[in-house]
Motif scaffolding. Structure first.
Motif: not given
Length: 385
Positions: A63-92
């Protein structure tokens, strides 16, 4: 998506059902940091998350034009990760682990490593930065308008402390008679249960293996500690009885609210339902036949942390301070007593107006900002269709 649906589960239990609770925290925090000049447009924000904060932060950055990087728990599933990546976030993402304590420690180490490698990152520090309280004032406004007169008891997972504290603080400032009941898993340091282990515990975001500065212990009136099996019973029971599909932290809070509401019928219990149940489908809801019957469950009432014991304990915390990093826990406290003593102690949650119905509270906000609330009894078969 930000505002919850308010669903009346019984005469004195209302569920604030969110799709993603932490949208309030993330939007409020990012907006405030931009206004202060702490972060700049185009900068990268980073944080560790077990799921719902990650999605909320990705939305806020989008929304605010910022970049996002997430260090994700093992509990983050494929559906959540896909949403994050589509929104432009990078994920570890951390490697698979059944030990959430190890998972959390790995995530914090990875964030520190990233900060050392990339000094321009801004660490959101959802566990420690009080800026995450700011967005919940809007939630408090909604609750205040929707439930204007009744004495309130807020029931929610403690987690980072921001959602429960951020709701209760503004309500108390306005003179509302609000009690706060925190829910914790066994094995969390936040309220002294780190000496226990719950092998099945996958209740992401409800407890912690490290101290959180955003948890203000002196806000809480009562603490409940539940194991995985009891949280599962609450989550499955919520779906079975009210057709509400919600996560394990919501299930735990729902179970606690049912027991508390039966003891305190004069108070309206507001249950914080942080997210939906999708990420628990396989490990919880697919095992619904194993779920315990919520109506026969009740806690072990204790007077001090020395008596803490699984699977479910409750203690009057009485808004005490507690230094997780060193100070000994309160040695004793009185057993929570009914505010209006019942003649008998029921073990089942209060039912709705009849065994075959449950009631919805639909909340909307009119043009002048006031909350419009209507109540309608709905047949369960219709709701589930």
């Amino acid at each position: 998506m930000k505002a919850p649906d308010l669903l009346r589960l019984s005469d004195n239990v209302v569920l604030a059902r969110f799709e993603t609770l932490k949208v309030y925290a993330a939007l409020g925090a990012v907006r405030t940091l931009l206004e202060r000049g702490t972060v700049q447009p185009g900068q990268t924000l980073v944080d560790s998350s077990s799921g719902i904060y990650a999605l909320a932060l990705a939305m806020a950055c989008h929304r605010y034009g910022l970049n996002c990087h997430i260090v994700a728990s093992t509990t983050v599933d494929a559906a959540m990760r896909a949403q994050l990546e589509i929104l432009g976030a990078t994920v570890d993402q951390m490697p698979p682990s059944r030990d959430l304590r190890l998972d959390q420690e790995r995530r914090v180490r990875r964030v520190r490593q990233l900060l050392a490698e990339r000094p321009g990152l801004h660490w959101m520090r959802q566990y420690h930065d009080a800026v995450h309280y700011t967005g919940y004032r809007e939630f408090a406004d909604l609750v205040d308008r929707a439930l204007p007169d009744a004495p309130l008891t807020v029931v929610g997972a403690v987690g980072t402390g921001s959602s429960t504290g951020g709701l209760v603080d503004p309500l108390r400032e306005r003179g509302r008679a609000v009690r706060l009941l925190g829910v914790q898993p066994f094995g969390s340091v936040t309220f002294g249960s780190e000496g226990f282990s719950d092998p099945e515990a996958i209740i992401a975001g409800i407890g912690s293996s490290i101290p959180f500065d955003n948890v203000h212990h002196d806000l809480y009136d009562t603490l409940h500690w539940l194991d995985f099996r009891h949280a599962m019973a609450g989550a499955v029971g919520l779906l079975r009885e009210h057709a509400v599909f919600a996560g394990l932290s919501t299930g735990a809070a729902h179970l606690v609210a049912g027991w508390e509401a039966a003891r305190h019928p004069e108070r309206v219990h507001v249950v914080i339902g942080a997210d939906t149940g999708h990420r628990y489908t396989e490990r919880v809801f697919a095992r619904h036949q194993e779920a315990l019957d919520p109506s026969v469950l009740k806690p072990h009432q204790i007077t001090g942390l020395a008596d803490l014991a699984p699977p479910w304990s409750v203690m009057a915390w009485e808004r005490r301070r507690y230094d997780v990093r060193g100070t000994a826990a309160p040695a004793s406290a009185r057993v929570p007593a009914p505010l209006a003593a019942p003649t008998t102690e029921p073990t089942t949650a209060p039912s709705a107006t009849s065994a075959d119905t449950s009631a919805d509270v639909s909340t909307g906000v009119s043009a002048d900002g006031s909350a419009a609330v209507s109540t309608a009894a709905t047949n369960k078969e219709d709701r589930a269709s």
